[in-house]
Design an enzyme around this catalytic site. Structure first.
Site, short mmCIF file in Angstrom:
data_model
loop_
_atom_site.label_atom_id
_atom_site.label_comp_id
_atom_site.label_asym_id
_atom_site.label_seq_id
_atom_site.Cartn_x
_atom_site.Cartn_y
_atom_site.Cartn_z
N LYS A 98 0.87 -1.17 0.00
CA LYS A 98 0.00 0.00 0.00
C LYS A 98 0.91 1.22 0.00
CE LYS A 98 -3.78 2.28 2.41
NZ LYS A 98 -3.38 3.26 3.42
N GLY A 159 -7.65 9.54 9.33
CA GLY A 159 -7.93 9.56 10.77
C GLY A 159 -8.94 10.59 11.22
N ALA A 185 -9.44 6.06 3.89
CA ALA A 185 -9.19 7.19 4.80
C ALA A 185 -10.43 8.06 5.01
CB ALA A 185 -8.04 8.06 4.32
N GLY A 186 -10.64 8.38 6.29
CA GLY A 186 -11.64 9.37 6.66
C GLY A 186 -13.02 8.86 6.97
N ASN A 207 -9.62 2.02 9.36
CA ASN A 207 -8.75 1.76 10.50
C ASN A 207 -9.21 2.56 11.72
OD1 ASN A 207 -5.11 1.86 11.08
ND2 ASN A 207 -6.77 1.30 12.42
N THR A 208 -9.02 3.89 11.68
CA THR A 208 -9.26 4.71 12.86
C THR A 208 -10.67 4.55 13.42
OG1 THR A 208 -7.63 6.35 12.15
CG2 THR A 208 -9.30 7.08 13.74
#
Length: 256
Positions: A98, A159, A185-186, A207-208
């Site tokens: 990645k 994040g 992301a986001g 993830n976050t």
């Protein structure tokens, strides 16, 4: 419902990819990964101590059978990203990477020029490249032409949990792409993942939002279900969007 997709020669069923950062413990991370049903898990090469694998390193807590996707998080230019990717392949044995090139510490926005340069070099070295990039249809086309296995446009800042702020651009990217589009992301709540899938994304990476939830395991399950629901909604086909009301049960003569 069997609904497979693929990254290079990896045939996948789950359309939820997950990350390993920010969990309060490796044990919680492992339980969340299992609950997500994901088949691909990404880990930052900067967080891995390859000399301590087998001694409680983060890689020891990745469930067996998952495809490991090393990432170049922290790289500020193409040279550093390529160096990290080479270390990842040497240490893990996978050709997946990645690609992340994020020189701006405030936004962690991907550098489009250095990302494309790194992608071209890594493809030439026979890596399977999944590039994190801005939601730029022109850049995504160039990355595809460079030989990337996917494109991974951001939904919002890394994040940030702000949701799918780039929806309009991602719709264009999906329309023109000939490789899988993975929204990365986001995304902050499961409905964000569902929305991304509804507009035709091939998958989402989260993830976050999972890691910092009060209950990461439950949130992982929720994202898994939302991803499936969004995908089914896309396949079902949305009805026409109308400017005014239209009765679902038209009036008939029996009321007269």
């Amino acid at each position: 419902m069997e609904d497979q997709w693929s990254v290079a020669d990896r045939v996948l069923t789950s359309r939820l990819l997950v990350g390993t950062g920010k969990f309060r413990s490796h044990a919680v991370m492992r339980e969340a990964l299992l609950a997500s049903g994901a088949e691909v898990v990404t880990v930052a090469l900067r967080r891995v101590d390859l000399d301590k694998v087998g001694e409680g390193d983060v890689l020891d807590f990745v469930p067996p059978g998952m495809h490991l996707l090393p990432n170049t998080s922290g790289a500020v230019d193409a040279d550093e990203a390529v160096r990290l990717a080479r270390l990842g392949r040497a240490g893990t044995g996978t050709d997946l990477v990645k690609l992340e090139v994020t020189p701006d510490p405030r936004t962690l926005a991907p550098d489009p020029i250095e990302t494309l340069r790194a992608a071209e070099r890594l493809v030439a070295e026979r890596f399977v490249v999944l590039p994190y990039c801005s939601a730029d249809p022109v850049l995504c086309r160039h990355l595809e032409e460079a030989g990337c296995a996917t494109v991974m446009p951001l939904g919002a800042w890394i994040g940030s949990n702000r949701g799918l702020r780039t929806r309009d651009a991602i719709e264009v990217i999906v329309e023109q792409a000939h490789v899988p589009v993975v929204v990365d992301a986001g995304l902050g709540v499961p409905s964000d993942a569902a929305e991304a899938m509804e507009i035709g994304a091939s998958a989402v990476l989260v993830n976050t939002a999972i890691a910092v939830a009060a209950d990461p395991v439950l949130m992982a399950r929720a994202f898994a279900l939302a991803t499936q629901a969004g995908r089914m909604g896309h396949l079902a086909g949305r009805g026409a969007v109308l400017e005014q009301a239209e009765a679902s049960s038209p009036l008939t003569g029996f009321l007269q």
